[in-house]
Motif scaffolding. Structure first.
Motif, mmCIF file in Angstrom:
data_model
loop_
_atom_site.group_PDB
_atom_site.id
_atom_site.type_symbol
_atom_site.label_atom_id
_atom_site.label_comp_id
_atom_site.label_asym_id
_atom_site.label_seq_id
_atom_site.Cartn_x
_atom_site.Cartn_y
_atom_site.Cartn_z
ATOM 1 N N GLY A 1 3.946 28.683 -6.901
ATOM 2 C CA GLY A 1 5.376 28.917 -7.497
ATOM 3 C C GLY A 1 6.366 29.033 -7.030
ATOM 4 N N VAL A 2 7.443 28.406 -6.771
ATOM 5 C CA VAL A 2 8.695 28.638 -5.321
ATOM 6 C C VAL A 2 9.568 29.566 -4.945
ATOM 7 C CG1 VAL A 2 11.209 27.413 -5.393
ATOM 8 C CG2 VAL A 2 10.145 26.320 -7.243
ATOM 9 N N TYR A 3 9.037 30.710 -5.863
ATOM 10 C CA TYR A 3 9.259 31.787 -5.372
ATOM 11 C C TYR A 3 8.118 32.356 -4.135
ATOM 12 C CZ TYR A 3 10.355 37.320 -4.410
ATOM 13 O OH TYR A 3 9.741 37.921 -4.285
ATOM 14 N N ALA A 4 6.734 32.113 -4.718
ATOM 15 C CA ALA A 4 5.840 32.403 -3.565
ATOM 16 C C ALA A 4 5.732 31.650 -2.361
ATOM 17 C CB ALA A 4 4.212 31.919 -4.874
ATOM 18 N N LYS A 5 5.473 30.116 -3.342
ATOM 19 C CA LYS A 5 6.307 28.957 -1.243
ATOM 20 C C LYS A 5 6.826 29.790 -1.089
ATOM 21 C CE LYS A 5 4.550 25.553 -3.929
ATOM 22 N NZ LYS A 5 4.653 23.354 -4.571
ATOM 23 N N MET A 6 8.148 30.181 -1.159
ATOM 24 C CA MET A 6 9.650 31.042 -0.178
ATOM 25 C C MET A 6 8.714 31.900 0.518
ATOM 26 S SD MET A 6 12.157 33.645 -0.357
ATOM 27 C CE MET A 6 12.369 33.574 -2.268
ATOM 28 N N ILE A 7 8.534 32.849 -0.193
ATOM 29 C CA ILE A 7 7.982 34.345 0.438
ATOM 30 C C ILE A 7 7.076 33.923 1.653
ATOM 31 C CG2 ILE A 7 6.681 36.411 0.666
ATOM 32 C CD1 ILE A 7 9.483 36.611 -1.180
ATOM 33 N N GLY A 8 5.719 33.213 1.618
ATOM 34 C CA GLY A 8 5.040 32.507 2.027
ATOM 35 C C GLY A 8 6.116 32.096 3.504
ATOM 36 N N ALA A 9 6.593 31.269 3.301
ATOM 37 C CA ALA A 9 7.316 30.226 4.047
ATOM 38 C C ALA A 9 8.150 31.260 4.754
ATOM 39 C CB ALA A 9 8.670 29.597 3.884
ATOM 40 N N ARG A 10 8.646 32.541 4.180
ATOM 41 C CA ARG A 10 9.962 33.849 5.599
ATOM 42 C C ARG A 10 8.729 34.439 5.910
ATOM 43 N NH1 ARG A 10 12.763 37.580 1.446
ATOM 44 N NH2 ARG A 10 12.346 38.626 3.246
ATOM 45 N N PHE A 11 7.361 34.572 5.787
ATOM 46 C CA PHE A 11 7.020 35.080 6.698
ATOM 47 C C PHE A 11 6.368 34.164 7.829
ATOM 48 C CE2 PHE A 11 2.189 36.297 8.098
ATOM 49 C CZ PHE A 11 2.389 37.613 7.404
ATOM 50 N N ASP A 12 5.906 33.268 7.112
ATOM 51 C CA ASP A 12 4.855 32.024 8.442
ATOM 52 C C ASP A 12 5.947 32.008 9.733
ATOM 53 O OD1 ASP A 12 2.649 32.290 6.642
ATOM 54 O OD2 ASP A 12 3.591 29.895 5.568
ATOM 55 N N HIS A 13 7.686 31.837 9.460
ATOM 56 C CA HIS A 13 8.324 31.458 10.259
ATOM 57 C C HIS A 13 8.758 33.120 10.610
ATOM 58 C CE1 HIS A 13 12.263 29.909 11.616
ATOM 59 N NE2 HIS A 13 12.778 31.140 11.448
ATOM 60 N N ALA A 14 8.642 33.603 10.786
ATOM 61 C CA ALA A 14 8.932 35.108 11.364
ATOM 62 C C ALA A 14 7.674 35.825 12.173
ATOM 63 C CB ALA A 14 8.924 36.604 9.850
ATOM 64 N N ALA A 15 6.455 35.163 12.014
ATOM 65 C CA ALA A 15 5.762 35.387 12.198
ATOM 66 C C ALA A 15 5.420 34.530 13.693
ATOM 67 C CB ALA A 15 4.134 35.467 11.340
ATOM 68 N N ARG A 16 5.803 34.090 13.229
ATOM 69 C CA ARG A 16 5.705 32.673 14.397
ATOM 70 C C ARG A 16 6.715 32.968 15.617
ATOM 71 N NH1 ARG A 16 5.123 28.479 10.561
ATOM 72 N NH2 ARG A 16 7.367 28.401 10.658
ATOM 73 N N ARG A 17 7.815 33.514 14.813
ATOM 74 C CA ARG A 17 9.382 33.717 15.909
ATOM 75 C C ARG A 17 9.023 34.567 15.996
ATOM 76 N NH1 ARG A 17 12.828 37.222 14.728
ATOM 77 N NH2 ARG A 17 12.681 37.280 12.788
ATOM 78 N N LEU A 18 7.481 35.781 16.552
ATOM 79 C CA LEU A 18 7.580 36.887 16.355
ATOM 80 C C LEU A 18 6.383 37.088 17.476
ATOM 81 C CD1 LEU A 18 8.607 39.442 13.842
ATOM 82 C CD2 LEU A 18 9.780 39.384 16.386
ATOM 83 N N GLY A 19 5.851 35.706 17.679
ATOM 84 C CA GLY A 19 4.248 35.821 18.640
ATOM 85 C C GLY A 19 3.414 36.285 17.957
#
Length: 354
Positions: free
Chosen positions: A310-328
Motif C-alpha cells: 500500500g501507499v504507506y509501506a511504499k512511502m517508508i520504502g522510498a524514504r529509506f531508499d533515498h536516504a540510503a543512497r544519499r548516505l552511500g
C-alpha cells in the motif's frame, strides 16, 4: 499484572500461549489491603541440545541456516516476532518469554559435530535471528562465544544480529574472522529516543550505546549493518533518516529495514503495550498496520510480511531508499567467503599425506 511486579520488563501480561487450554489472568482477591508483591526474576534452565543448526527455505531471508544459543530473551523487546516460539514450550509469549529462559549448554559441541558431518555444505550461518545471542545471560554462560570459537577454527562464515553491547567482548574472534572475510554484524537501532527505547525494549543498551558498538566494531575492521528494525508506524517512522545518518556517522557500511510484524501472540501483546504506554498513539499504530495488511494486523505471506503493501509501506520504502543512497549505504547482504572452510586438526586426527 501489577506494574511493580513487571518493572523493567516489556510485556504487560503473561497470557497463556495458543496451545494451552486455559488462560491466566491476575485478579484482585477483593481485600482492600496493600500487598508487597515480589518482582518477577529471571530464571535460566539448561537444555542439552540434540541438534543445533536450523535450516529454512524462506525467500524473504538472505540465509538458509541459523543457530540460537538461547530460548527466550531477557531484552524484553515488546515487538519481538520470536515471542510465539515460547508457546511450543508450554510457556507464555508474554512475560515468560523474557523471564523463563533456556540455555543450550552444549551448543558449541553439537555445532562442531554438525560441521564435521559428511553431508554438510558450507554457507553463512546466522546468529541472533530468533533471540539475541548477547542478551545478559551470555555474560555468565558464554555459549555464543564458544560457538564463535568453533566457527573461527573451521573458518566458517557467520553473520550476527544483536542489540547487545556484550558483542564487544568477542572483538578478538570477530576481528580475526572479519580480516578473512568471514564475519559481518548487524546492530538493530529502533529509535534514538532513550525514553521510548527504555519502555519498548527495556533491557537493551540505549540507542547511544548501540551506536558506540557500531563504531567500535567498525574501527576493529568488522563490516557493520545498521538495522532500522522494526519501524513502528505512527511511533518511530519519523526517525528513518535520522537513524541512518547516526549509523553512517558511527561507521556502519550497510543498512536495512523491516516493518513492525505482529504474528500470533505478538499482536495482543503489542496492543496491550500501546494502550498502556502510548494510549494516544495506539489506534494510529494499529490502523496503519491494518492499512498495510488488507485490514488485518499481520499478513504472513512471503514477500509481504516484512514490508507490508500500500501507499504507506511504499512511502517508508522510498524514504529509506533515498536516504540510503544519499548516505552511500550498501543495502544488499555483505558477502562472506565460503572457500576457506576446513576442518581444524584435532588431537588424534589422521593427518593428510600431502
Amino acid at each position: 499484572m501489577d506494574p511493580q511486579q513487571r518493572r523493567g520488563r516489556g510485556a504487560v501480561s503473561n497470557r497463556s500461549g495458543r496451545f494451552e487450554a486455559q488462560d491466566r489472568l491476575t485478579e484482585s482477591d477483593g481485600w482492600d489491603m496493600e500487598e508487597d508483591l515480589p518482582q518477577i526474576r529471571t530464571e535460566v534452565r539448561e537444555e542439552v541440545a540434540r541438534s543445533f543448526i536450523t535450516y529454512n527455505k524462506s525467500p524473504d531471508l538472505p540465509f538458509d541456516r541459523s543457530i540460537n544459543p538461547y530460548r527466550g530473551c531477557e531484552h524484553g523487546c515488546i515487538y519481538c516476532f520470536a515471542r510465539p516460539t515460547h508457546a511450543y514450550l508450554g510457556l507464555s509469549p508474554g512475560l515468560d518469554f523474557e523471564t523463563r529462559l533456556t540455555a543450550r549448554i552444549n551448543g558449541a559441541e553439537v555445532l562442531e559435530k554438525e560441521l564435521r558431518a559428511r553431508k554438510y555444505r558450507v554457507a553463512p550461518i546466522a546468529i541472533g535471528t530468533n533471540t539475541d545471542p548477547y542478551q545478559p545471560v551470555e555474560h555468565d554462560r558464554g555459549i555464543t562465544r564458544a560457538c564463535l570459537e568453533v566457527l573461527r577454527d573451521y573458518r566458517h562464515p557467520v553473520a550476527i544480529v544483536t542489540k547487545g553491547a556484550g558483542i564487544l567482548r568477542d572483538l578478538d574472534i570477530l576481528s580475526d574472522m572479519a580480516g578473512q572475510g568471514l564475519c559481518s554484524v548487524g546492530i538493530s537501532v529502533t529509535t534514538l529516543d532513550p525514553a521510548l527505547s527504555r519502555r519498548m525494549e527495556p533491557r537493551v543498551p540505549g540507542p547511544a550505546k548501540r551506536l558506540q558498538v557500531i563504531r567500535a566494531l567498525s574501527e576493529a575492521g568488522i563490516p557493520v549493518r545498521i538495522m532500522t528494525s522494526p519501524i513502528v508506524p505512527g511511533l518511530t517512522d519519523t526517525e528513518v533518516e535520522a537513524l541512518l545518518e547516526a549509523g553512517r556517522e558511527a561507521g556502519a557500511r550497510a543498512a536495512s529495514w523491516i516493518m513492525l510484524r505482529l504474528p500470533l501472540e505478538v499482536a495482543p501483546l503489542v496492543e496491550e503495550w500501546l494502550r498502556t504506554h502510548v494510549p494516544d498513539r495506539a489506534d494510529k499504530v494499529l490502523n496503519r498496520l491494518r492499512e498495510m495488511h488488507g485490514g488485518q494486523l499481520y499478513d504472513a505471506q512471503w514477500g509481504r510480511r516484512m514490508r507490508g503493501e500500500g501507499v504507506y509501506a511504499k512511502m517508508i520504502g522510498a524514504r529509506f531508499d533515498h536516504a540510503a543512497r544519499r548516505l552511500g549505504f550498501e543495502t544488499q547482504s555483505i558477502p562472506l567467503r565460503t572457500d576457506l572452510f576446513a576442518y581444524p586438526i584435532r588431537k588424534g586426527d589422521q593427518l593428510s599425506l600431502f
